[in-house]
Design a protein around this motif. Structure first.
Motif, PDB file in Angstrom:
ATOM      1  N   ALA A   1       9.041   7.943  11.868  1.00  0.00           N
ATOM      2  CA  ALA A   1       7.901   7.806  12.772  1.00  0.00           C
ATOM      3  C   ALA A   1       8.175   8.491  14.103  1.00  0.00           C
ATOM      4  CB  ALA A   1       7.593   6.320  12.998  1.00  0.00           C
ATOM      5  N   ALA A   2       9.428   8.339  14.584  1.00  0.00           N
ATOM      6  CA  ALA A   2       9.799   8.981  15.849  1.00  0.00           C
ATOM      7  C   ALA A   2       9.751  10.496  15.711  1.00  0.00           C
ATOM      8  CB  ALA A   2      11.188   8.522  16.280  1.00  0.00           C
ATOM      9  N   ALA A   3      10.255  10.993  14.558  1.00  0.00           N
ATOM     10  CA  ALA A   3      10.226  12.440  14.326  1.00  0.00           C
ATOM     11  C   ALA A   3       8.793  12.949  14.249  1.00  0.00           C
ATOM     12  CB  ALA A   3      10.978  12.765  13.038  1.00  0.00           C
ATOM     13  N   GLN A   4       7.958  12.128  13.611  1.00  0.00           N
ATOM     14  CA  GLN A   4       6.540  12.492  13.498  1.00  0.00           C
ATOM     15  C   GLN A   4       5.885  12.579  14.875  1.00  0.00           C
ATOM     16  OE1 GLN A   4       5.050  13.130  10.688  1.00  0.00           O
ATOM     17  NE2 GLN A   4       2.895  13.164  11.255  1.00  0.00           N
ATOM     18  N   ARG A   5       6.204  11.588  15.730  1.00  0.00           N
ATOM     19  CA  ARG A   5       5.625  11.590  17.085  1.00  0.00           C
ATOM     20  C   ARG A   5       6.135  12.788  17.877  1.00  0.00           C
ATOM     21  NH1 ARG A   5       6.459   6.020  16.674  1.00  0.00           N
ATOM     22  NH2 ARG A   5       8.429   6.166  17.801  1.00  0.00           N
ATOM     23  N   ALA A   6       7.417  13.117  17.718  1.00  0.00           N
ATOM     24  CA  ALA A   6       7.990  14.263  18.434  1.00  0.00           C
ATOM     25  C   ALA A   6       7.317  15.557  17.988  1.00  0.00           C
ATOM     26  CB  ALA A   6       9.496  14.328  18.195  1.00  0.00           C
ATOM     27  N   GLU A   7       7.058  15.669  16.687  1.00  0.00           N
ATOM     28  CA  GLU A   7       6.401  16.860  16.143  1.00  0.00           C
ATOM     29  C   GLU A   7       4.979  16.984  16.698  1.00  0.00           C
ATOM     30  OE1 GLU A   7       7.518  19.240  14.557  1.00  0.00           O
ATOM     31  OE2 GLU A   7       5.848  20.237  13.563  1.00  0.00           O
ATOM     32  N   GLN A   8       4.281  15.860  16.760  1.00  0.00           N
ATOM     33  CA  GLN A   8       2.915  15.864  17.309  1.00  0.00           C
ATOM     34  C   GLN A   8       2.933  16.296  18.774  1.00  0.00           C
ATOM     35  OE1 GLN A   8      -0.110  15.046  15.705  1.00  0.00           O
ATOM     36  NE2 GLN A   8       1.142  15.237  13.880  1.00  0.00           N
ATOM     37  N   ARG A   9       3.930  15.763  19.521  1.00  0.00           N
ATOM     38  CA  ARG A   9       4.037  16.126  20.940  1.00  0.00           C
ATOM     39  C   ARG A   9       4.308  17.632  21.083  1.00  0.00           C
ATOM     40  NH1 ARG A   9       6.694  11.258  21.752  1.00  0.00           N
ATOM     41  NH2 ARG A   9       8.735  12.243  21.499  1.00  0.00           N
ATOM     42  N   ARG A  10       5.181  18.156  20.228  1.00  0.00           N
ATOM     43  CA  ARG A  10       5.528  19.586  20.299  1.00  0.00           C
ATOM     44  C   ARG A  10       4.293  20.447  20.020  1.00  0.00           C
ATOM     45  NH1 ARG A  10       6.633  23.772  17.358  1.00  0.00           N
ATOM     46  NH2 ARG A  10       6.080  22.712  15.428  1.00  0.00           N
ATOM     47  N   LYS A  11       3.528  20.058  19.014  1.00  0.00           N
ATOM     48  CA  LYS A  11       2.313  20.810  18.677  1.00  0.00           C
ATOM     49  C   LYS A  11       1.307  20.752  19.819  1.00  0.00           C
ATOM     50  CE  LYS A  11       2.617  20.414  13.666  1.00  0.00           C
ATOM     51  NZ  LYS A  11       2.113  19.732  12.475  1.00  0.00           N
TER      52      LYS A  11
ATOM     53  N   ARG B   1       7.167  25.592   2.880  1.00  0.00           N
ATOM     54  CA  ARG B   1       6.844  24.549   3.839  1.00  0.00           C
ATOM     55  C   ARG B   1       5.754  23.638   3.292  1.00  0.00           C
ATOM     56  NH1 ARG B   1       4.593  25.390   9.922  1.00  0.00           N
ATOM     57  NH2 ARG B   1       4.459  23.190  10.452  1.00  0.00           N
ATOM     58  N   LYS B   2       4.760  24.280   2.648  1.00  0.00           N
ATOM     59  CA  LYS B   2       3.672  23.493   2.069  1.00  0.00           C
ATOM     60  C   LYS B   2       4.219  22.529   1.024  1.00  0.00           C
ATOM     61  CE  LYS B   2      -0.446  26.340   2.485  1.00  0.00           C
ATOM     62  NZ  LYS B   2      -1.443  27.089   1.769  1.00  0.00           N
ATOM     63  N   ALA B   3       5.097  23.094   0.163  1.00  0.00           N
ATOM     64  CA  ALA B   3       5.619  22.275  -0.930  1.00  0.00           C
ATOM     65  C   ALA B   3       6.415  21.096  -0.384  1.00  0.00           C
ATOM     66  CB  ALA B   3       6.493  23.135  -1.830  1.00  0.00           C
TER      67      ALA B   3
ATOM     68  N   LEU C   1     -10.283  25.440  20.864  1.00  0.00           N
ATOM     69  CA  LEU C   1     -10.444  24.612  19.660  1.00  0.00           C
ATOM     70  C   LEU C   1      -9.646  25.174  18.488  1.00  0.00           C
ATOM     71  CD1 LEU C   1     -14.282  23.849  19.908  1.00  0.00           C
ATOM     72  CD2 LEU C   1     -12.406  22.214  20.190  1.00  0.00           C
ATOM     73  N   ILE C   2      -9.710  26.501  18.313  1.00  0.00           N
ATOM     74  CA  ILE C   2      -9.007  27.118  17.184  1.00  0.00           C
ATOM     75  C   ILE C   2      -7.495  26.994  17.367  1.00  0.00           C
ATOM     76  CG2 ILE C   2      -8.584  29.304  15.939  1.00  0.00           C
ATOM     77  CD1 ILE C   2     -11.381  28.277  15.508  1.00  0.00           C
ATOM     78  N   VAL C   3      -7.041  27.168  18.613  1.00  0.00           N
ATOM     79  CA  VAL C   3      -5.600  27.053  18.871  1.00  0.00           C
ATOM     80  C   VAL C   3      -5.126  25.638  18.558  1.00  0.00           C
ATOM     81  CG1 VAL C   3      -3.892  26.964  20.736  1.00  0.00           C
ATOM     82  CG2 VAL C   3      -5.370  28.957  20.500  1.00  0.00           C
ATOM     83  N   PHE C   4      -5.882  24.638  18.998  1.00  0.00           N
ATOM     84  CA  PHE C   4      -5.495  23.251  18.720  1.00  0.00           C
ATOM     85  C   PHE C   4      -5.534  22.978  17.217  1.00  0.00           C
ATOM     86  CE2 PHE C   4      -5.781  22.335  23.203  1.00  0.00           C
ATOM     87  CZ  PHE C   4      -4.826  21.335  23.350  1.00  0.00           C
TER      88      PHE C   4
ATOM     89  N   ASN D   1      -2.922  21.878  12.203  1.00  0.00           N
ATOM     90  CA  ASN D   1      -3.221  21.916  10.773  1.00  0.00           C
ATOM     91  C   ASN D   1      -2.600  23.082  10.034  1.00  0.00           C
ATOM     92  OD1 ASN D   1      -4.793  19.568  10.793  1.00  0.00           O
ATOM     93  ND2 ASN D   1      -6.513  20.699  11.639  1.00  0.00           N
ATOM     94  N   TRP D   2      -1.917  23.988  10.771  1.00  0.00           N
ATOM     95  CA  TRP D   2      -1.369  25.179  10.119  1.00  0.00           C
ATOM     96  C   TRP D   2      -0.313  24.777   9.093  1.00  0.00           C
ATOM     97  CZ3 TRP D   2      -3.379  29.902  11.122  1.00  0.00           C
ATOM     98  CH2 TRP D   2      -2.793  30.978  10.442  1.00  0.00           C
ATOM     99  N   GLY D   3      -0.462  25.303   7.892  1.00  0.00           N
ATOM    100  CA  GLY D   3       0.544  25.086   6.868  1.00  0.00           C
ATOM    101  C   GLY D   3       0.471  23.742   6.192  1.00  0.00           C
ATOM    102  N   LYS D   4      -0.486  22.926   6.629  1.00  0.00           N
ATOM    103  CA  LYS D   4      -0.589  21.625   5.964  1.00  0.00           C
ATOM    104  C   LYS D   4      -1.241  21.809   4.600  1.00  0.00           C
ATOM    105  CE  LYS D   4      -0.771  18.280   9.686  1.00  0.00           C
ATOM    106  NZ  LYS D   4      -1.602  17.269  10.338  1.00  0.00           N
ATOM    107  N   PRO D   5      -0.778  21.092   3.631  1.00  0.00           N
ATOM    108  CA  PRO D   5      -1.403  21.195   2.322  1.00  0.00           C
ATOM    109  C   PRO D   5      -2.798  20.574   2.348  1.00  0.00           C
ATOM    110  CG  PRO D   5       0.160  19.415   2.333  1.00  0.00           C
ATOM    111  CD  PRO D   5       0.284  20.095   3.658  1.00  0.00           C
ATOM    112  N   GLN D   6      -3.688  21.150   1.594  1.00  0.00           N
ATOM    113  CA  GLN D   6      -5.024  20.602   1.524  1.00  0.00           C
ATOM    114  C   GLN D   6      -5.046  19.460   0.501  1.00  0.00           C
ATOM    115  OE1 GLN D   6      -7.091  21.543   3.746  1.00  0.00           O
ATOM    116  NE2 GLN D   6      -5.644  23.077   4.481  1.00  0.00           N
TER     117      GLN D   6
END
Lengths: 289, 204
Positions: free
Chosen positions: A21-31, B4-6, B186-189, B194-199
């Motif tokens: 969960a912490a890693a997930q939060r860190a990833e979200q913050r980075r994005k 990455r997707k996998a 909006l597109i950047v966010f 969502n980039w690379g996330k599996p659908q």
């Protein structure tokens, strides 16, 4: 499995879940940082542009230059050159129907309204000077550039010029100067003030843009005959010399436009003077009028 | 990217959270817009902004070519549309009007930000992506991101031209710049999160 073992496994699972969960939060913050930083960087660039403008000193206008040789060249283009060029690359004159003829001093009038800052006016003036010089004598020309912030196009100004002709009156109005003035409609200081009648003609035919050329109220040029970018990077001397060379791009633009303007002037002077109005260049341009 | 997707798809936590988000999105957009595919608020916002940009670009292009059409805009002081749209900077390389360039850009942007284009990327809950549509999705995401980055870069140049070179602001142009900036943001966010996330590939 003993109770202690189960507890240890549960604690381990919870610890792993907490770490995930912490890693997930860190990833979200980075994005969020990457995306937000990108957008903020763009906004920062806009702010930099505005700050640069706010701290910028106003552009200085170069002093007008007088040069008899160049003035002579553009007001005495040989008839043979005009004839060889013909219509050239010129376009844009429109005929007016049903309007009362524009006259002054008992002669048909050619009215020009423009501004010294304006790059389109800068281009058109060369052709106008060449054209009206075929019907009379144009003097007192000064060499200037359009506003440095607006193309810096080499040109002449009709401000303080004079014109004499027995066939027509040439009335140039350099409405705006080069110095910026946000309180005027075109954002530059007034140089010459047009009459009420001239403003009425401008409002009626010019589409609220300069340059505006009214040839006896029979033909108008609300715009330009050729692109100012064709001469933007040339010197006054090169343009004046180019007007003498019928094979040059300058001559095709400027002399071609001068032929079209001359053909329209010939209509309001009723074909006078004959040597101009029956010349091959003007005759070829009649089709464009 | 495929790796990455996998690897991501094997993580059950985030995927199930995302699936629930995407399942909720249709309900938010379906009401009142039944003819549009359900894609979520962000894609719909990019499309509406794109449509505004297209409309303004059409208006500016018409005003560029038809001198009888005057822009509804101040022509005094700093806010002066005519001064901007008739300046030397209104033509790219002296031949291509900026208004036409903007129109072409927004025709593309409207298409690529349409709900149908977003739908390829975000199928409704229960939808599946084939390998072919997965590649198409990646292409669309790249095209969308590259186009808005290029568009934003050009907008920055135009702002520089207006503010520094011309010294006047065209309100209509500025409204298009704002729309472009919002689409860019909006597109950047969206790309960032969502980039690379599996659908979603499962049912329901």
């Amino acid at each position: 499995m003993g109770k202690a073992e189960r507890n240890r496994r549960t604690i381990t699972r919870e610890r792993i879940a907490a770490q995930q969960a912490a890693a997930q939060r860190a990833e979200q913050r980075r994005k969020a940082l990457v995306a937000g930083g990108t957008v903020l960087a763009v906004l920062a660039l806009v702010i930099v542009i505005i700050v640069v403008k706010a701290t910028q000193a106003p552009a200085k206008t170069a002093a007008p230059v007088q040069n008899a040789t160049w003035a002579q060249e553009i007001t005495t283009v040989p008839a043979a050159t005009f004839n060889q060029v013909g219509v050239g690359a010129s376009a844009g004159l429109k005929s007016v129907t049903g309007a009362a003829p524009l006259t002054s001093g008992g002669k048909p009038e050619v009215l020009y309204m423009g501004g010294e800052y304006c790059p389109y006016c800068a281009a058109e003036r060369w052709a106008m000077a060449a054209a009206v010089s075929r019907f009379g004598s144009l003097s007192g020309l000064h060499f200037i550039h359009s506003s440095p912030a607006d193309g810096n196009v080499p040109t002449i100004t009709f401000y303080k010029s004079s014109y004499t002709s027995k066939y027509l009156s040439f009335v140039p109005v350099e409405w705006y100067g080069e110095t910026e003035d946000s309180s005027t409609p075109f954002g530059h200081v007034y140089l010459q003030h047009p009459s009420t009648q001239q403003v009425a003609l401008f409002n009626k035919y010019a589409g609220r843009a300069i340059p505006f050329l009214d040839i006896g109220n029979q033909y108008v040029l609300p715009g330009v005959s050729y692109l100012f970018t064709d001469i933007q990077n040339l010197t006054w001397s090169q343009i004046a010399a180019g007007m003498q060379d019928p094979s040059s791009k300058v001559a095709k633009d400027i002399d071609g436009a001068a032929n079209v303007i001359s053909a329209a002037i010939c209509k309001i002077t009723h074909g006078q003077p004959g040597n101009v109005c029956t010349s091959a260049g003007v005759t070829a341009a009649e089709g464009s009028v | 990217m495929a790796d990455r997707k996998a690897s991501t798809s094997r993580r059950s936590g985030p995927q199930s959270a995302r699936s629930s988000q995407q399942a909720a999105a249709p309900a938010a957009t379906k009401s009142g817009f039944g003819f549009l595919p359900s894609v979520g608020i962000l894609p719909l916002a990019t499309w509406l902004l794109s449509l505004y940009g297209l409309g303004a670009s059409i208006y500016l292009t018409i005003a560029h070519y038809d001198t009888h059409v005057l822009l509804v805009c101040s022509d005094k002081g700093v806010i002066n549309c005519a001064e901007v749209t008739t300046s030397s900077q209104s033509m790219v390389f002296g031949v291509l009007p900026v208004a036409v360039l903007g129109l072409a850009f927004y025709v593309f942007i409207v298409a690529i930000n349409s709900p149908w284009a977003w739908r390829l990327q975000r199928p409704a809950a229960g939808g599946q992506l084939s390998a072919w549509s997965g590649n198409l999705t990646t292409s669309i995401m790249w095209a969308r991101l590259i186009s808005v980055v290029v568009g934003m870069g050009f907008v920055l140049y135009l702002i520089y031209a207006e503010v520094i070179q011309i010294g006047a602001i065209c309100l209509w142009c500025t409204s298009v710049h704002v729309a472009t900036f919002l689409i860019f943001a909006l597109i950047v966010f969206d790309s960032s999160f969502n980039w690379g996330k599996p659908q979603p590939t499962g049912r329901g």
